[in-house]
Design a protein around this motif. Structure first.
Motif, PDB file in Angstrom:
ATOM      1  N   GLY A   1      -3.064   5.184  -5.656  1.00  0.00           N
ATOM      2  CA  GLY A   1      -1.860   4.543  -5.168  1.00  0.00           C
ATOM      3  C   GLY A   1      -1.799   4.277  -3.685  1.00  0.00           C
ATOM      4  O   GLY A   1      -0.793   3.787  -3.183  1.00  0.00           O
ATOM      5  N   ARG A   2      -2.851   4.580  -2.957  1.00  0.00           N
ATOM      6  CA  ARG A   2      -2.825   4.282  -1.526  1.00  0.00           C
ATOM      7  C   ARG A   2      -4.221   3.873  -1.076  1.00  0.00           C
ATOM      8  O   ARG A   2      -5.224   4.289  -1.667  1.00  0.00           O
ATOM      9  CB  ARG A   2      -2.324   5.472  -0.716  1.00  0.00           C
ATOM     10  CG  ARG A   2      -3.177   6.720  -0.794  1.00  0.00           C
ATOM     11  CD  ARG A   2      -2.542   7.831   0.040  1.00  0.00           C
ATOM     12  NE  ARG A   2      -3.401   8.985   0.179  1.00  0.00           N
ATOM     13  CZ  ARG A   2      -3.441   9.999  -0.656  1.00  0.00           C
ATOM     14  NH1 ARG A   2      -2.669   9.986  -1.733  1.00  0.00           N
ATOM     15  NH2 ARG A   2      -4.247  11.024  -0.442  1.00  0.00           N
TER      16      ARG A   2
ATOM     17  N   LEU B   1      -2.658  -2.660   5.418  1.00  0.00           N
ATOM     18  CA  LEU B   1      -1.243  -2.477   5.708  1.00  0.00           C
ATOM     19  C   LEU B   1      -0.691  -1.312   4.894  1.00  0.00           C
ATOM     20  O   LEU B   1      -1.136  -1.058   3.771  1.00  0.00           O
ATOM     21  CB  LEU B   1      -0.462  -3.746   5.350  1.00  0.00           C
ATOM     22  CG  LEU B   1      -0.808  -5.018   6.133  1.00  0.00           C
ATOM     23  CD1 LEU B   1      -0.097  -6.212   5.518  1.00  0.00           C
ATOM     24  CD2 LEU B   1      -0.429  -4.867   7.599  1.00  0.00           C
ATOM     25  N   THR B   2       0.282  -0.612   5.458  1.00  0.00           N
ATOM     26  CA  THR B   2       0.933   0.466   4.717  1.00  0.00           C
ATOM     27  C   THR B   2       1.958  -0.124   3.756  1.00  0.00           C
ATOM     28  O   THR B   2       2.344  -1.300   3.861  1.00  0.00           O
ATOM     29  CB  THR B   2       1.644   1.433   5.670  1.00  0.00           C
ATOM     30  OG1 THR B   2       2.725   0.733   6.317  1.00  0.00           O
ATOM     31  CG2 THR B   2       0.685   1.974   6.721  1.00  0.00           C
ATOM     32  N   ALA B   3       2.432   0.697   2.825  1.00  0.00           N
ATOM     33  CA  ALA B   3       3.463   0.252   1.890  1.00  0.00           C
ATOM     34  C   ALA B   3       4.720  -0.176   2.644  1.00  0.00           C
ATOM     35  O   ALA B   3       5.369  -1.172   2.289  1.00  0.00           O
ATOM     36  CB  ALA B   3       3.781   1.369   0.899  1.00  0.00           C
ATOM     37  N   TYR B   4       5.062   0.561   3.698  1.00  0.00           N
ATOM     38  CA  TYR B   4       6.251   0.214   4.485  1.00  0.00           C
ATOM     39  C   TYR B   4       6.086  -1.158   5.136  1.00  0.00           C
ATOM     40  O   TYR B   4       7.020  -1.982   5.126  1.00  0.00           O
ATOM     41  CB  TYR B   4       6.493   1.275   5.556  1.00  0.00           C
ATOM     42  CG  TYR B   4       7.651   0.943   6.476  1.00  0.00           C
ATOM     43  CD1 TYR B   4       8.966   1.224   6.101  1.00  0.00           C
ATOM     44  CD2 TYR B   4       7.431   0.322   7.705  1.00  0.00           C
ATOM     45  CE1 TYR B   4      10.031   0.898   6.928  1.00  0.00           C
ATOM     46  CE2 TYR B   4       8.489  -0.003   8.537  1.00  0.00           C
ATOM     47  CZ  TYR B   4       9.790   0.287   8.146  1.00  0.00           C
ATOM     48  OH  TYR B   4      10.837  -0.044   8.964  1.00  0.00           O
TER      49      TYR B   4
ATOM     50  N   TYR C   1      15.594  -5.792  -2.932  1.00  0.00           N
ATOM     51  CA  TYR C   1      15.266  -4.763  -3.925  1.00  0.00           C
ATOM     52  C   TYR C   1      13.745  -4.613  -4.050  1.00  0.00           C
ATOM     53  O   TYR C   1      13.189  -4.578  -5.149  1.00  0.00           O
ATOM     54  CB  TYR C   1      15.881  -5.094  -5.287  1.00  0.00           C
ATOM     55  CG  TYR C   1      17.388  -5.175  -5.264  1.00  0.00           C
ATOM     56  CD1 TYR C   1      18.170  -4.025  -5.307  1.00  0.00           C
ATOM     57  CD2 TYR C   1      18.030  -6.413  -5.171  1.00  0.00           C
ATOM     58  CE1 TYR C   1      19.557  -4.102  -5.271  1.00  0.00           C
ATOM     59  CE2 TYR C   1      19.415  -6.497  -5.134  1.00  0.00           C
ATOM     60  CZ  TYR C   1      20.172  -5.334  -5.183  1.00  0.00           C
ATOM     61  OH  TYR C   1      21.544  -5.412  -5.144  1.00  0.00           O
ATOM     62  N   VAL C   2      13.087  -4.524  -2.906  1.00  0.00           N
ATOM     63  CA  VAL C   2      11.623  -4.476  -2.871  1.00  0.00           C
ATOM     64  C   VAL C   2      11.144  -3.070  -3.219  1.00  0.00           C
ATOM     65  O   VAL C   2      11.584  -2.086  -2.623  1.00  0.00           O
ATOM     66  CB  VAL C   2      11.101  -4.883  -1.482  1.00  0.00           C
ATOM     67  CG1 VAL C   2       9.581  -4.745  -1.429  1.00  0.00           C
ATOM     68  CG2 VAL C   2      11.528  -6.311  -1.147  1.00  0.00           C
ATOM     69  N   ARG C   3      10.247  -3.012  -4.174  1.00  0.00           N
ATOM     70  CA  ARG C   3       9.656  -1.732  -4.576  1.00  0.00           C
ATOM     71  C   ARG C   3       8.137  -1.869  -4.558  1.00  0.00           C
ATOM     72  O   ARG C   3       7.561  -2.550  -5.407  1.00  0.00           O
ATOM     73  CB  ARG C   3      10.128  -1.342  -5.977  1.00  0.00           C
ATOM     74  CG  ARG C   3       9.516  -0.049  -6.494  1.00  0.00           C
ATOM     75  CD  ARG C   3      10.151   0.351  -7.818  1.00  0.00           C
ATOM     76  NE  ARG C   3       9.440   1.465  -8.419  1.00  0.00           N
ATOM     77  CZ  ARG C   3       8.864   1.437  -9.615  1.00  0.00           C
ATOM     78  NH1 ARG C   3       8.919   0.348 -10.348  1.00  0.00           N
ATOM     79  NH2 ARG C   3       8.243   2.491 -10.090  1.00  0.00           N
ATOM     80  N   VAL C   4       7.508  -1.266  -3.560  1.00  0.00           N
ATOM     81  CA  VAL C   4       6.050  -1.302  -3.456  1.00  0.00           C
ATOM     82  C   VAL C   4       5.500  -0.216  -4.373  1.00  0.00           C
ATOM     83  O   VAL C   4       5.743   0.976  -4.162  1.00  0.00           O
ATOM     84  CB  VAL C   4       5.587  -1.077  -2.003  1.00  0.00           C
ATOM     85  CG1 VAL C   4       4.065  -1.141  -1.920  1.00  0.00           C
ATOM     86  CG2 VAL C   4       6.212  -2.117  -1.079  1.00  0.00           C
ATOM     87  N   ILE C   5       4.763  -0.637  -5.406  1.00  0.00           N
ATOM     88  CA  ILE C   5       4.373   0.298  -6.459  1.00  0.00           C
ATOM     89  C   ILE C   5       3.091   1.041  -6.113  1.00  0.00           C
ATOM     90  O   ILE C   5       3.057   2.268  -6.062  1.00  0.00           O
ATOM     91  CB  ILE C   5       4.214  -0.447  -7.797  1.00  0.00           C
ATOM     92  CG1 ILE C   5       5.551  -1.080  -8.185  1.00  0.00           C
ATOM     93  CG2 ILE C   5       3.724   0.494  -8.890  1.00  0.00           C
ATOM     94  CD1 ILE C   5       5.491  -1.937  -9.410  1.00  0.00           C
ATOM     95  N   LYS C   6       2.010   0.296  -5.884  1.00  0.00           N
ATOM     96  CA  LYS C   6       0.749   0.980  -5.605  1.00  0.00           C
ATOM     97  C   LYS C   6      -0.261   0.024  -4.994  1.00  0.00           C
ATOM     98  O   LYS C   6      -0.139  -1.203  -5.088  1.00  0.00           O
ATOM     99  CB  LYS C   6       0.161   1.586  -6.883  1.00  0.00           C
ATOM    100  CG  LYS C   6      -0.326   0.570  -7.902  1.00  0.00           C
ATOM    101  CD  LYS C   6      -1.039   1.251  -9.069  1.00  0.00           C
ATOM    102  CE  LYS C   6      -1.572   0.225 -10.066  1.00  0.00           C
ATOM    103  NZ  LYS C   6      -2.340   0.848 -11.154  1.00  0.00           N
TER     104      LYS C   6
END
Length: 279
Positions: free
Chosen positions: A148-149, A157-160, A173-178
């Protein structure tokens, strides 16, 4: 005696001439042009999406009879492995499970076939949950990264950062999954209001692919829920509950023939199981 020796000498010269005139064996190749020549010589056509990753070349093409396939090429050994679009000709999930278990991995889940490689989530010998990329024919693990990372210090780039970029484009409603194979998988609400799934390039932040979370259109070329249920029942699955179609795949909850609950992704056109994970 002299004539006999002369005959032997001439025979030896003739044999040497045959060897000298024989075509040389193909040389190992590591560049794209050499790989294309190798595939062309073996009768493959329409070669595209050629890239080198994880120590091998991968491409898409067609066989001499026109069948679309994924091609996995070892340029050093001049070996070409061929896998169908849904993994035909490669390892099955059960075969893959046995190989990885024997290699010391456990808690195997989320089997997904993607462009000639199997993606598998597992726990390695060190007790770390990892994502594996496995050669679909040989079963060789070609990549292992923390689940997942992205790998550390690899310029991703990071999930953030990915979430912030999408928000700046109007997504909500952004959801970064993996993280998966150089891409971030994201769920969000499009600026136009509908729900979407997005693949984002983990280096540039560019949107690589986006699709609506919609079902099939009326009269579309997809299997119905009843047809998917019947196919899975024939394989021994029970308590089958097709949920929705997403990007050409049926998402299904069911009970595995061994008794545990699973979530499946089934090709909506062929009925082939593309992805399976414990629920």
């Amino acid at each position: 005696m002299t004539l006999r020796l002369l005959s032997i000498a001439l025979a030896g010269l003739a044999a040497g001439a045959v060897v000298a005139n024989a075509p040389p064996a193909p040389a190992p190749t590591t560049d794209a042009r050499g790989i294309v020549r190798l595939l062309d010589a073996q009768g493959f056509a329409a070669i595209h999406e050629l890239e080198r990753r994880y120590g091998l070349w991968t491409a898409e093409g067609t066989t001499p009879n026109g069948r679309p396939v994924y091609l996995l090429v070892d340029g050093a050994r001049l070996v070409v492995d061929v896998v169908g679009e849904a993994g035909q000709g490669g390892l099955t999930i059960e075969e893959l499970r046995r190989l990885l278990t024997a290699a010391g991995y456990r808690d195997l889940r989320e089997f997904e076939f993607d462009e000639g490689l199997w993606e598998v989530e597992a726990i390695n010998r060190a007790g770390v949950r990892v994502e594996l990329l496995v050669h679909a024919v040989s079963g060789r693990v070609v990549s292992e990264t923390p689940y997942g990372r992205p790998p550390a210090n690899a310029g991703f780039l990071t999930a953030y950062e990915v979430g912030a970029r999408l928000v700046s484009l109007g997504y909500t409603y952004v959801r970064v999954i993996k993280f998966d194979d150089g891409k971030w998988e994201v769920e969000a609400r499009h600026p136009a209001g509908h729900r979407v799934e997005i693949y984002v390039d983990a280096r540039s932040g560019a949107i690589l692919r986006e699709w609506r979370e919609d079902g099939p259109g009326a009269g579309g070329p997809f299997l119905t829920a009843a047809e998917v249920t019947a196919r899975l029942a024939a394989l021994g699955y029970t308590q089958i509950n097709p949920l929705k179609i997403d990007d050409g795949k049926w998402e299904v909850l069911a009970r595995h023939p061994r008794g545990h609950r699973v979530e499946l992704y089934v090709d909506a056109r062929t009925g082939v199981i593309l992805h399976e994970e414990r629920d």
